[in-house]
Design a protein around this motif. Structure first.
Motif, PDB file in Angstrom:
ATOM      1  N   PHE A  54       0.832  -1.193   0.000  1.00 13.56           N
ATOM      2  CA  PHE A  54       0.000   0.000   0.000  1.00 13.56           C
ATOM      3  C   PHE A  54       0.874   1.253   0.000  1.00 13.56           C
ATOM      4  CE2 PHE A  54      -2.307  -3.431   1.926  1.00 13.56           C
ATOM      5  CZ  PHE A  54      -3.580  -3.318   1.401  1.00 13.56           C
ATOM      6  N   THR A  56       0.156   3.931   1.907  1.00  9.32           N
ATOM      7  CA  THR A  56       0.164   4.537   3.240  1.00  9.32           C
ATOM      8  C   THR A  56      -0.041   3.484   4.322  1.00  9.32           C
ATOM      9  OG1 THR A  56      -2.223   4.929   3.330  1.00  9.32           O
ATOM     10  CG2 THR A  56      -0.861   6.674   2.331  1.00  9.32           C
ATOM     11  N   GLU A  58      -2.000   3.939   6.832  1.00  2.21           N
ATOM     12  CA  GLU A  58      -3.432   3.939   7.110  1.00  2.21           C
ATOM     13  C   GLU A  58      -4.170   2.975   6.186  1.00  2.21           C
ATOM     14  OE1 GLU A  58      -1.569   6.751   6.655  1.00  2.21           O
ATOM     15  OE2 GLU A  58      -1.486   7.266   8.778  1.00  2.21           O
ATOM     16  N   ALA A  59      -3.781   2.950   4.919  1.00  2.00           N
ATOM     17  CA  ALA A  59      -4.416   2.037   3.969  1.00  2.00           C
ATOM     18  C   ALA A  59      -4.131   0.579   4.337  1.00  2.00           C
ATOM     19  CB  ALA A  59      -3.943   2.329   2.550  1.00  2.00           C
ATOM     20  N   ALA A  63      -6.878  -2.177   5.492  1.00  2.00           N
ATOM     21  CA  ALA A  63      -6.998  -3.482   4.833  1.00  2.00           C
ATOM     22  C   ALA A  63      -6.977  -4.613   5.859  1.00  2.00           C
ATOM     23  CB  ALA A  63      -5.871  -3.659   3.818  1.00  2.00           C
ATOM     24  N   VAL A  99      -9.589  -2.176  -1.428  1.00  2.00           N
ATOM     25  CA  VAL A  99      -9.039  -1.110  -0.583  1.00  2.00           C
ATOM     26  C   VAL A  99      -7.696  -0.590  -1.089  1.00  2.00           C
ATOM     27  CG1 VAL A  99     -10.313  -1.795   1.474  1.00  2.00           C
ATOM     28  CG2 VAL A  99      -8.056  -2.778   1.050  1.00  2.00           C
ATOM     29  N   GLY A 100      -7.362  -0.922  -2.344  1.00  2.00           N
ATOM     30  CA  GLY A 100      -6.167  -0.376  -2.981  1.00  2.00           C
ATOM     31  C   GLY A 100      -4.914  -1.193  -2.820  1.00  2.00           C
TER      32      GLY A 100
END
Length: 106
Positions: A54, A56, A58-59, A63, A99-100
Motif C-alpha cells: 500500500f 500509506t 493507514e491504507a 486493509a 481497498v487499494g
C-alpha cells in the motif's frame, strides 16, 4: 512491537511492525529497498508472508481491519490457507484490491 525479517537482494533486513489485528502485521519497507515504488507499506501474515502493499500505513491498517473477519490470522500460514480455501482466497484478494492493495512484488 514485533519484528519482520525481509529477504532482499542485499540480504535479510529486519523491520519493526505493528499488529493492527491479531496475526496481521503492517510495516514500512526500508528506503533503500525497491526505491522507485510508491508502495512502501506491507500487510503481512505474522509468519512473514506478504499479502499486499500500500501507499500509506493507514491504507494497510484499513486493509487489515477489512480482512480480519475472514479467518483466524493467528494460526500458522498453512492452516490459514486451508481454512480460507479457494473461495476464501478469492474473497481475500478481492477485498485487498477493493481497498487499494497491490501485489506485494509490484
Amino acid at each position: 512491537m514485533p519484528d519482520q525479517i525481509l529477504s532482499t537482494s542485499a540480504g535479510p533486513v529486519t523491520v519493526t511492525a505493528t499488529e493492527p489485528v491479531p496475526g496481521l502485521h503492517v510495516y514500512e519497507i526500508p528506503e533503500h529497498v525497491n526505491v522507485l515504488s510508491p508502495l512502501r507499506w506491507i500487510l503481512a501474515h505474522h509468519e512473514g508472508r506478504a499479502l499486499a502493499s500500500f501507499e500509506t500505513k493507514e491504507a494497510a491498517n484499513g486493509a487489515a481491519e477489512k480482512v480480519a473477519p475472514l479467518v483466524d490470522w493467528t494460526r500458522n500460514a498453512m492452516t490459514v490457507a486451508n481454512l480460507l480455501g479457494p473461495s476464501g482466497a478469492e474473497q481475500l484478494l478481492a477485498l485487498l484490491a477493493e481497498v487499494g492493495g497491490q501485489h506485494p512484488n509490484a
